[in-house]
Write a protein that holds these residues in place. Structure first.
Motif, short mmCIF file in Angstrom:
data_model
loop_
_atom_site.label_atom_id
_atom_site.label_comp_id
_atom_site.label_asym_id
_atom_site.label_seq_id
_atom_site.Cartn_x
_atom_site.Cartn_y
_atom_site.Cartn_z
N LEU A 20 0.81 -1.21 0.00
CA LEU A 20 0.00 0.00 0.00
C LEU A 20 0.85 1.26 0.00
O LEU A 20 0.40 2.31 -0.51
N THR A 21 2.01 1.20 0.56
CA THR A 21 2.88 2.38 0.65
C THR A 21 3.94 2.42 -0.44
O THR A 21 4.89 3.21 -0.36
N ASP A 22 3.81 1.59 -1.46
CA ASP A 22 4.77 1.56 -2.57
C ASP A 22 4.03 1.88 -3.87
O ASP A 22 3.45 0.98 -4.50
N PRO A 23 4.02 3.15 -4.29
CA PRO A 23 3.27 3.52 -5.50
C PRO A 23 3.69 2.75 -6.74
O PRO A 23 2.85 2.41 -7.59
N GLY A 24 4.98 2.44 -6.85
CA GLY A 24 5.44 1.67 -8.00
C GLY A 24 4.87 0.27 -8.02
O GLY A 24 4.47 -0.25 -9.08
N ARG A 25 4.80 -0.36 -6.87
CA ARG A 25 4.23 -1.71 -6.78
C ARG A 25 2.74 -1.69 -7.12
O ARG A 25 2.24 -2.56 -7.83
N ILE A 26 2.04 -0.67 -6.61
CA ILE A 26 0.62 -0.57 -6.91
C ILE A 26 0.39 -0.36 -8.40
O ILE A 26 -0.50 -0.96 -9.00
N ALA A 27 1.22 0.47 -9.02
CA ALA A 27 1.07 0.74 -10.45
C ALA A 27 1.30 -0.52 -11.28
O ALA A 27 0.56 -0.81 -12.23
N SER A 28 2.32 -1.31 -10.92
CA SER A 28 2.60 -2.52 -11.69
C SER A 28 1.49 -3.56 -11.48
O SER A 28 1.09 -4.25 -12.43
N MET A 29 0.96 -3.66 -10.27
CA MET A 29 -0.13 -4.60 -10.02
C MET A 29 -1.40 -4.16 -10.73
O MET A 29 -2.17 -4.98 -11.23
N SER A 30 -1.63 -2.85 -10.78
CA SER A 30 -2.80 -2.33 -11.49
C SER A 30 -2.73 -2.68 -12.97
O SER A 30 -3.73 -3.11 -13.57
N ALA A 31 -1.56 -2.54 -13.57
CA ALA A 31 -1.40 -2.88 -14.99
C ALA A 31 -1.63 -4.37 -15.21
O ALA A 31 -2.26 -4.78 -16.19
N ALA A 32 -1.13 -5.19 -14.30
CA ALA A 32 -1.32 -6.63 -14.42
C ALA A 32 -2.78 -7.02 -14.26
O ALA A 32 -3.29 -7.89 -14.98
N ALA A 33 -3.47 -6.36 -13.35
CA ALA A 33 -4.90 -6.63 -13.17
C ALA A 33 -5.68 -6.26 -14.43
O ALA A 33 -6.56 -7.02 -14.87
N SER A 34 -5.37 -5.12 -14.99
CA SER A 34 -6.06 -4.68 -16.22
C SER A 34 -5.85 -5.66 -17.36
O SER A 34 -6.77 -5.96 -18.12
N ALA A 35 -4.64 -6.18 -17.48
CA ALA A 35 -4.34 -7.12 -18.56
C ALA A 35 -5.13 -8.41 -18.42
O ALA A 35 -5.39 -9.10 -19.41
N ALA A 36 -5.54 -8.73 -17.18
CA ALA A 36 -6.29 -9.96 -16.95
C ALA A 36 -7.79 -9.77 -17.14
O ALA A 36 -8.55 -10.74 -17.08
N GLY A 37 -8.23 -8.54 -17.37
CA GLY A 37 -9.65 -8.25 -17.49
C GLY A 37 -10.20 -8.53 -18.88
O GLY A 37 -9.46 -8.71 -19.85
N ALA A 38 -11.53 -8.56 -18.97
CA ALA A 38 -12.23 -8.78 -20.25
C ALA A 38 -13.43 -7.82 -20.28
O ALA A 38 -14.55 -8.21 -19.95
N PRO A 39 -13.23 -6.57 -20.69
CA PRO A 39 -14.28 -5.56 -20.55
C PRO A 39 -15.41 -5.64 -21.56
O PRO A 39 -16.42 -4.95 -21.40
N ASP A 40 -15.30 -6.48 -22.59
CA ASP A 40 -16.33 -6.49 -23.63
C ASP A 40 -17.13 -7.79 -23.66
O ASP A 40 -17.80 -8.10 -24.64
N ALA A 41 -17.12 -8.55 -22.57
CA ALA A 41 -17.81 -9.84 -22.56
C ALA A 41 -19.30 -9.70 -22.81
O ALA A 41 -19.92 -10.56 -23.44
N ASP A 42 -19.91 -8.61 -22.33
CA ASP A 42 -21.35 -8.43 -22.53
C ASP A 42 -21.69 -8.32 -24.00
O ASP A 42 -22.65 -8.95 -24.49
N LEU A 43 -20.90 -7.56 -24.75
CA LEU A 43 -21.17 -7.39 -26.18
C LEU A 43 -20.83 -8.65 -26.97
O LEU A 43 -21.53 -8.99 -27.93
N VAL A 44 -19.76 -9.34 -26.59
CA VAL A 44 -19.40 -10.59 -27.27
C VAL A 44 -20.54 -11.59 -27.15
O VAL A 44 -20.97 -12.22 -28.13
N LEU A 45 -21.07 -11.74 -25.94
CA LEU A 45 -22.15 -12.69 -25.71
C LEU A 45 -23.43 -12.24 -26.40
O LEU A 45 -24.14 -13.05 -27.02
#
Length: 366
Positions: free
Chosen positions: A325-350
């Motif tokens: 929580l106190t390491d902005p660089g770690r939070i930024a890298s984890m945020s990018a990794a979380a985003s890469a694991a997402g699938a924001p268009d599943a509703d439209l695909v289905l």
């Protein structure tokens, strides 16, 4: 010609109902003439969540099924027969052209009723471990979609989970200042969002509230959503520790936060990945720990931490979570990794698949 007529079946829990409603919204966005009916039961949240989204709801008798395909499944023929008959009556009355099922108490009768009428059946499984209704349906159709490639269902294609555009289109940095002001948080400094979902989670509430002195000493603000059945006293002082029982629009909570500690339900994992929020997931220790499987893909990608419910305590938060929580660089890298694991268009695909299936069916009978 009338618009496409679709029945969605995903009752009992929010984890089944929300994806069904999100698909319904996507169908309407793609074809405003679409006629959508939801099947539900009185046993769960159907009568609350479905009308709130503006869709007609038809109720059928609930048929809780065992969690495995075994002899117990055959020991409820009366209830299942009545529920299949009721589901079939709805399909006939609305002249359904496709059934889209998401699991839950309402799904199995709907699948069987649709199969008897030779209606196209489309299945979506949000959880990493498929429920019995969707495992049954995967034997009746080839139109099967899942949240992740790890889900073991025949004919399955992984597309993610249908989510609301308010979540998938969320610009967290743009909304951050307004969101923090909304909750009485400082505009700067790390914010930890603690939530146990709509009902809350006692283990998370107890551990985070007990860790308040350490979090405050490190300059971490807390937005703590306790759930309606739980009480946590907000400690006075600075930086802010804000306690709320419930938040109607979670996009503001997501925009205010830098990190989340929460359960790992399928919808929660999907939403946090879609908005790029790193998390410490605390799987619910029930049903063989199946929630753990929902979190494993984003944990493996580097976008989240995983902690067993029994191991979650103030010491874990201080030793394992505070350094992140106190390491902005770690939070930024984890945020990018979380985003890469997402699938924001599943509703439209289905939704596109459902509409294409209906179009092919119409063409075949003309």
């Amino acid at each position: 010609m009338t618009g496409p007529r679709v029945v969605v079946a995903g009752g009992h829990s929010a984890g089944h109902i929300e994806p069904a409603m999100n698909l319904a919204d996507a169908l309407r966005r793609l074809d405003h003439t679409a006629q959508i009916t939801a099947l539900g039961t009185v046993r769960g949240l159907d009568t609350t969540l479905v009308p709130a989204r503006g869709y007609p709801l038809e109720l059928i008798p609930p048929v809780p099924l065992p969690r495995s395909l075994n002899l117990a499944l055959l020991q409820t023929p009366g209830r299942l027969r009545d529920s299949v008959r009721a589901a079939g009556a709805v399909l006939d009355r609305v002249r359904a052209e496709a059934l889209v099922g998401f699991g839950g108490y309402v799904a199995a009768p709907a699948y069987l009723a649709a199969h008897r009428r030779n209606l196209p059946i489309v299945v979506h499984e949000a959880n990493a471990q498929a429920g019995v209704a969707n495992r049954l349906a995967a034997r009746l159709t080839t139109h099967v979609f899942t949240a992740t490639p790890a889900v073991r269902l025949a004919h399955a294609t992984a597309i993610g989970i249908p989510l609301r555009p308010a979540i998938t289109g969320l610009d967290r940095p743009a909304l951050r200042a307004a969101a923090r002001e909304r909750f009485g948080l400082r505009p700067d400094g790390p914010v930890l969002l603690a939530t146990g979902g709509s009902q809350g989670a006692r283990a998370i509430n107890v551990a985070v509230s007990a860790a308040a002195p350490a979090l405050r000493a490190a300059g971490v603000q807390v937005l703590h959503i306790t759930g309606p059945q739980h009480e946590v006293e907000a400690p006075a002082g600075d930086p802010p520790y804000v306690v709320l029982r419930y938040v109607d629009e979670m996009r503001y909570a997501y925009a205010a936060a830098d990190f989340v500690i929460c359960r790992s339900g399928a919808m929660t994992c999907a939403e946090l990945a879609a908005v790029g929020l790193p998390a410490a997931y605390v799987p619910l220790p029930l049903r063989g720990g199946e929630q753990r499987h929902n979190a494993e893909p984003v944990v493996a990608a580097g976008g989240a931490l995983l902690v067993d419910n029994a191991d979650l305590d103030p010491a874990w938060i201080e030793k394992r979570l505070l350094p992140v929580l106190t390491d902005p660089g770690r939070i930024a890298s984890m945020s990018a990794a979380a985003s890469a694991a997402g699938a924001p268009d599943a509703d439209l695909v289905l939704a596109r698949h459902v509409l294409a299936t209906i179009a092919r069916r119409r063409a075949a009978v003309t």
